[in-house]
Design a protein around this motif. Structure first.
Motif, PDB file in Angstrom:
ATOM      1  N   GLY A 126       0.782  -1.224   0.000  1.00 57.74           N
ATOM      2  CA  GLY A 126       0.000   0.000   0.000  1.00 57.74           C
ATOM      3  C   GLY A 126       0.812   1.271   0.000  1.00 57.74           C
ATOM      4  O   GLY A 126       0.249   2.369   0.076  1.00 57.74           O
ATOM      5  N   LEU A 127       2.142   1.151  -0.083  1.00 54.17           N
ATOM      6  CA  LEU A 127       2.993   2.338  -0.064  1.00 54.17           C
ATOM      7  C   LEU A 127       3.060   2.973  -1.450  1.00 54.17           C
ATOM      8  O   LEU A 127       2.813   2.328  -2.464  1.00 54.17           O
ATOM      9  N   LEU A 128       3.430   4.260  -1.470  1.00 52.45           N
ATOM     10  CA  LEU A 128       3.594   5.002  -2.719  1.00 52.45           C
ATOM     11  C   LEU A 128       4.979   5.638  -2.713  1.00 52.45           C
ATOM     12  O   LEU A 128       5.396   6.222  -1.715  1.00 52.45           O
ATOM     13  N   GLY A 129       5.702   5.505  -3.827  1.00 47.37           N
ATOM     14  CA  GLY A 129       7.070   6.005  -3.898  1.00 47.37           C
ATOM     15  C   GLY A 129       7.226   7.204  -4.804  1.00 47.37           C
ATOM     16  O   GLY A 129       6.342   7.538  -5.601  1.00 47.37           O
ATOM     17  N   ALA A 130       8.379   7.853  -4.676  1.00 50.62           N
ATOM     18  CA  ALA A 130       8.753   8.980  -5.534  1.00 50.62           C
ATOM     19  C   ALA A 130      10.249   8.909  -5.792  1.00 50.62           C
ATOM     20  O   ALA A 130      11.000   8.269  -5.039  1.00 50.62           O
ATOM     21  N   TYR A 131      10.669   9.577  -6.843  1.00 52.85           N
ATOM     22  CA  TYR A 131      12.052   9.511  -7.329  1.00 52.85           C
ATOM     23  C   TYR A 131      12.628  10.921  -7.317  1.00 52.85           C
ATOM     24  O   TYR A 131      12.053  11.831  -7.928  1.00 52.85           O
ATOM     25  N   CYS A 132      13.746  11.110  -6.607  1.00 46.85           N
ATOM     26  CA  CYS A 132      14.286  12.448  -6.379  1.00 46.85           C
ATOM     27  C   CYS A 132      15.666  12.606  -6.995  1.00 46.85           C
ATOM     28  O   CYS A 132      16.676  12.249  -6.368  1.00 46.85           O
ATOM     29  N   LEU A 133      15.712  13.143  -8.200  1.00 49.60           N
ATOM     30  CA  LEU A 133      16.974  13.428  -8.873  1.00 49.60           C
ATOM     31  C   LEU A 133      17.088  14.920  -9.170  1.00 49.60           C
ATOM     32  O   LEU A 133      18.083  15.554  -8.826  1.00 49.60           O
TER      33      LEU A 133
END
Length: 390
Positions: A126-133
């Motif tokens: 149920g988690l949601l991720g993001a990408y930080c570049l």
């Protein structure tokens, strides 16, 4: 009268399991996404509960190993699922693509202990991720990023700002690239940062011309302390990890672009079949038929291009050049197709009563994210001319 109107997309699905998966997705799209898509986008609402449903249904884990809760599907299958989701609502398709991108570093470069500890929850919990570049001063020139991670005993302390982060402020975890060494690509390291880490704050979401339901925000790291166990890969390996992830992520954007373009074509086909001028349907006029034919051809070409790149990836062969080509072609095609859809609907196409004006605004974003299309041309040219070319 000739039978006009959109026809179902023929899919390249290698197994009965994949065909059942697509039917599951299409049923979910009809029940959970399409009915509220336009209203939620207009209101700027992100469908967080829907992403929990996608997670519990296994749709946030498709290309990853079964060992950690993944679906073990070929990338060519995953991308066709992504296309279906994006055709229903780009906020959803793009969100799945970004989440998949955020899981890539740990799945590909994490230790077995890290993968066992974190991946099951990331893929199906149920988690949601993001990408930080990206950063305010480091977009296309990602190697010049300034967010710094400083070693402090068994921890790292992160300081700096990330920009243009999809799911910024609502994600449960962030894959963050930070500088741990000298200037340049070799001084960057990857970290897995919890969304509720002390010292991590999100700015108010950006006010955008499209994708209003998908939050994009800056992230500020003010003394965020991360244990070394959450460092992904070797110190200094982060930029290579980031580029590897972006190759796959660009295929995700390509599939989303084709899905968006397909939705615009379907809308144009339905409208021109129903709308009558001079005693016959618009779709019977040759000039408009030629426009529709060109739109369909661009969509089919884009789909073939991203699937060809995906098959290379699935075979373990290099696909970076083909991924850049697919991202370039598919997103440019989406911009052309959505613009033509607005033109075909005439004045109605310019109103919010029909979705094609939203599709056109959303298509513009796809030409920019995960490497602008000017950067894709540079990538392709360097592959053609050799690594020493500039």
């Amino acid at each position: 009268m000739t039978d006009h109107g959109p026809q179902p997309v023929e899919r390249e699905l290698p197994t009965e399991e994949a065909r059942d998966l697509l039917e599951l997705v299409r049923d979910l799209v009809r029940r959970e996404i399409e009915p509220e898509a336009a209203a939620q986008e207009e209101a700027g609402l992100f469908p967080r509960e829907l992403f929990r449903l996608l997670s519990s249904s296994g749709l946030l884990a498709l290309p990853y190993a079964e060992e950690f809760g993944g679906g073990a599907q070929p990338y060519a299958v995953y991308l066709q699922v992504l296309e279906e989701l994006a055709a229903a609502r780009l906020t959803v398709g793009l969100g799945v693509s970004v989440h998949t991108l955020a899981c890539h570093a740990l799945a590909g470069y994490g230790t077995k202990a890290q993968q066992s500890e974190h991946l099951p929850a990331m893929l199906g919990g149920g988690l949601l991720g993001a990408y930080c570049l990206s950063e305010p001063s480091a977009g296309s020139d990602a190697a010049s990023l300034r967010t710094r991670a400083t070693r402090s005993g068994d921890e790292w302390v992160l300081e700096g700002t990330k920009a243009w982060i999809t799911h910024g402020g609502i994600a449960d975890f962030y894959t963050v690239m930070a500088r741990t060494g000298d200037e340049g690509a070799h001084g960057i390291t990857a970290f897995l940062v919890p969304g509720d880490a002390p010292g991590l704050e999100a700015a108010p979401p950006e006010r955008k011309m499209g994708m209003k339901g998908s939050p994009t925000a800056q992230l500020h790291f003010d003394g965020v302390r991360i244990p070394d166990e959450r460092r992904v890969g070797e110190v200094g390996q982060g930029f290579a990890i980031a580029l590897d992830a972006l190759d796959s992520g660009r295929l995700g954007i390509s599939a989303c672009a084709v899905g968006l373009a397909q939705a615009a074509l379907d809308e144009a086909l339905a409208y021109t079949a129903e709308r009558r001028q001079f005693g016959r349907p618009l779709a019977d006029f040759q000039g408009l038929r030629f426009m529709l034919a060109d739109m369909a051809t661009q969509i089919e070409a884009g789909r073939a291009l991203y699937l060809a790149a995906a098959r290379l990836r699935d075979a373990g062969r290099p696909f970076s050049r083909q991924a850049a080509m697919a991202k370039l072609f598919c997103t440019d095609a989406a911009m052309r197709v959505t613009t033509d859809a607005v033109q075909l609907l005439g004045g109605y196409g310019y109103t919010a009563d029909f979705p094609v004006e939203r599709y056109m605004r959303e298509a513009k974003m796809l030409q920019i994210v995960e490497g602008t299309n000017q950067i894709q041309r540079l990538v392709v040219a360097r592959h053609l001319m050799g690594p020493e070319s500039h």
